[in-house]
Design a protein around this motif. Sequence first.
Motif, mmCIF file in Angstrom:
data_model
loop_
_atom_site.group_PDB
_atom_site.id
_atom_site.type_symbol
_atom_site.label_atom_id
_atom_site.label_comp_id
_atom_site.label_asym_id
_atom_site.label_seq_id
_atom_site.Cartn_x
_atom_site.Cartn_y
_atom_site.Cartn_z
ATOM 1 N N LYS A 61 0.831 -1.206 0.000
ATOM 2 C CA LYS A 61 0.000 0.000 0.000
ATOM 3 C C LYS A 61 0.867 1.258 0.000
ATOM 4 O O LYS A 61 0.603 2.200 -0.766
ATOM 5 C CB LYS A 61 -0.918 0.008 1.227
ATOM 6 C CG LYS A 61 -1.882 1.199 1.255
ATOM 7 C CD LYS A 61 -2.849 1.092 2.426
ATOM 8 C CE LYS A 61 -3.871 2.218 2.399
ATOM 9 N NZ LYS A 61 -4.837 2.130 3.512
ATOM 10 N N THR A 62 1.914 1.281 0.795
ATOM 11 C CA THR A 62 2.820 2.429 0.828
ATOM 12 C C THR A 62 3.477 2.637 -0.526
ATOM 13 O O THR A 62 3.615 3.768 -1.009
ATOM 14 C CB THR A 62 3.890 2.229 1.908
ATOM 15 O OG1 THR A 62 3.244 2.145 3.186
ATOM 16 C CG2 THR A 62 4.880 3.387 1.927
ATOM 17 N N MET A 63 3.884 1.522 -1.147
ATOM 18 C CA MET A 63 4.497 1.597 -2.473
ATOM 19 C C MET A 63 3.530 2.244 -3.468
ATOM 20 O O MET A 63 3.908 3.128 -4.246
ATOM 21 C CB MET A 63 4.894 0.190 -2.935
ATOM 22 C CG MET A 63 5.528 0.104 -4.320
ATOM 23 S SD MET A 63 4.319 0.027 -5.682
ATOM 24 C CE MET A 63 3.448 -1.504 -5.288
ATOM 25 N N MET A 64 2.257 1.836 -3.436
ATOM 26 C CA MET A 64 1.268 2.409 -4.354
ATOM 27 C C MET A 64 1.055 3.897 -4.065
ATOM 28 O O MET A 64 0.996 4.717 -4.981
ATOM 29 C CB MET A 64 -0.050 1.642 -4.262
ATOM 30 C CG MET A 64 0.005 0.235 -4.840
ATOM 31 S SD MET A 64 -1.631 -0.557 -4.920
ATOM 32 C CE MET A 64 -2.391 0.305 -6.299
ATOM 33 N N GLN A 65 0.956 4.229 -2.793
ATOM 34 C CA GLN A 65 0.714 5.625 -2.411
ATOM 35 C C GLN A 65 1.869 6.546 -2.819
ATOM 36 O O GLN A 65 1.674 7.743 -2.994
ATOM 37 C CB GLN A 65 0.465 5.723 -0.905
ATOM 38 C CG GLN A 65 -0.859 5.106 -0.472
ATOM 39 C CD GLN A 65 -1.011 5.044 1.035
ATOM 40 O OE1 GLN A 65 -0.035 4.881 1.771
ATOM 41 N NE2 GLN A 65 -2.236 5.165 1.518
ATOM 42 N N ASN A 66 3.055 5.981 -2.961
ATOM 43 C CA ASN A 66 4.225 6.780 -3.346
ATOM 44 C C ASN A 66 4.401 6.908 -4.855
ATOM 45 O O ASN A 66 5.325 7.592 -5.310
ATOM 46 C CB ASN A 66 5.493 6.182 -2.724
ATOM 47 C CG ASN A 66 5.571 6.435 -1.230
ATOM 48 O OD1 ASN A 66 5.001 7.400 -0.723
ATOM 49 N ND2 ASN A 66 6.268 5.568 -0.512
ATOM 50 N N ALA A 67 3.560 6.230 -5.636
ATOM 51 C CA ALA A 67 3.648 6.347 -7.101
ATOM 52 C C ALA A 67 3.290 7.773 -7.519
ATOM 53 O O ALA A 67 2.574 8.488 -6.808
ATOM 54 C CB ALA A 67 2.715 5.351 -7.773
ATOM 55 N N ASP A 68 3.768 8.180 -8.684
ATOM 56 C CA ASP A 68 3.491 9.534 -9.160
ATOM 57 C C ASP A 68 2.083 9.662 -9.732
ATOM 58 O O ASP A 68 1.470 10.727 -9.633
ATOM 59 C CB ASP A 68 4.531 9.920 -10.217
ATOM 60 C CG ASP A 68 5.918 9.996 -9.607
ATOM 61 O OD1 ASP A 68 6.267 11.051 -9.055
ATOM 62 O OD2 ASP A 68 6.645 8.978 -9.645
ATOM 63 N N ILE A 69 1.584 8.581 -10.327
ATOM 64 C CA ILE A 69 0.206 8.600 -10.821
ATOM 65 C C ILE A 69 -0.308 7.171 -10.877
ATOM 66 O O ILE A 69 0.402 6.255 -11.295
ATOM 67 C CB ILE A 69 0.092 9.280 -12.210
ATOM 68 C CG1 ILE A 69 -1.375 9.319 -12.688
ATOM 69 C CG2 ILE A 69 0.986 8.608 -13.243
ATOM 70 C CD1 ILE A 69 -1.599 10.184 -13.922
ATOM 71 N N ILE A 70 -1.534 6.965 -10.394
ATOM 72 C CA ILE A 70 -2.207 5.670 -10.478
ATOM 73 C C ILE A 70 -3.453 5.864 -11.324
ATOM 74 O O ILE A 70 -4.320 6.678 -10.986
ATOM 75 C CB ILE A 70 -2.604 5.142 -9.088
ATOM 76 C CG1 ILE A 70 -1.377 5.028 -8.185
ATOM 77 C CG2 ILE A 70 -3.315 3.793 -9.207
ATOM 78 C CD1 ILE A 70 -1.687 4.569 -6.776
ATOM 79 N N VAL A 71 -3.540 5.151 -12.427
ATOM 80 C CA VAL A 71 -4.697 5.306 -13.311
ATOM 81 C C VAL A 71 -5.686 4.172 -13.076
ATOM 82 O O VAL A 71 -5.299 3.051 -12.732
ATOM 83 C CB VAL A 71 -4.282 5.374 -14.798
ATOM 84 C CG1 VAL A 71 -3.337 6.542 -15.037
ATOM 85 C CG2 VAL A 71 -3.659 4.070 -15.265
#
Length: 254
Positions: A61-71
Amino acid sequence: MELNQRTQFPIVHIFGIPFSKLNMNETVRYLTDAVQSGRPHQVITANPIMVMAAMEDPAYKTMMQNADIIVPDGSGIVWAAKTGGDPVAERVTGFDLVHELLKAGENYRWKFYLLGSTPEVIQEAAERLQMQYPAAIIAGYRDGYFGPDQDDEVIEGIQAVSPDILFVARGADTQEPWIARYKERLGVPVMMGVGGTFDVVSGKTKRAPKAFQKLRLEWLYRLLREPTRFKRMLALPKFAVKVLREKENVTKPS
């Protein structure tokens, strides 16, 4: 309207995961700016299975939250956002986004690197994409069959051709964490996990027919063709039940 704090585009949270509300054209424009900035950006094309994985694994979850954009790749994400009262503009599938970026790459003469799948599939995918988008540059490719002890070699191979965009196909449980781990070291302006895209491009597998796509049943088509996906697919009804039970909290940041 809630905005991504780093990039100032509109987002909606689905159980704490910040999804972009940009449509396909706006997403391509954002990523065009990202390429031109020269700074590394991680793009995640996410579906309900990935959101459920994030619910069970704090590190993921932390890894996803740190992404620049989630489509919002999965139709279930589009449905959840609407159910929670804060809809996204449209579904932005990873497969279509790959092709839109290659189209843009023809105009800008971008260099692409393809990483993942089997040696036969990745070679065929590279050749087909180069034929389909001749003005874009497929600068390099290699299969995804390597372990942590080969990461340095793989990274050096990517760095050697200085791509503008890196597509990685190693499965959602592997590709996103790998990109996140080496994002700064790779230094590629746009890095994106693409799942089974190369398999479809190469002709190894077929994309769901239009009828399945319109009915938002691509997951069912994949399950019928690959029954071994059944256990993984169990996350979908769990996600639907969670959305319906927690409707008022679906789109609240956690």
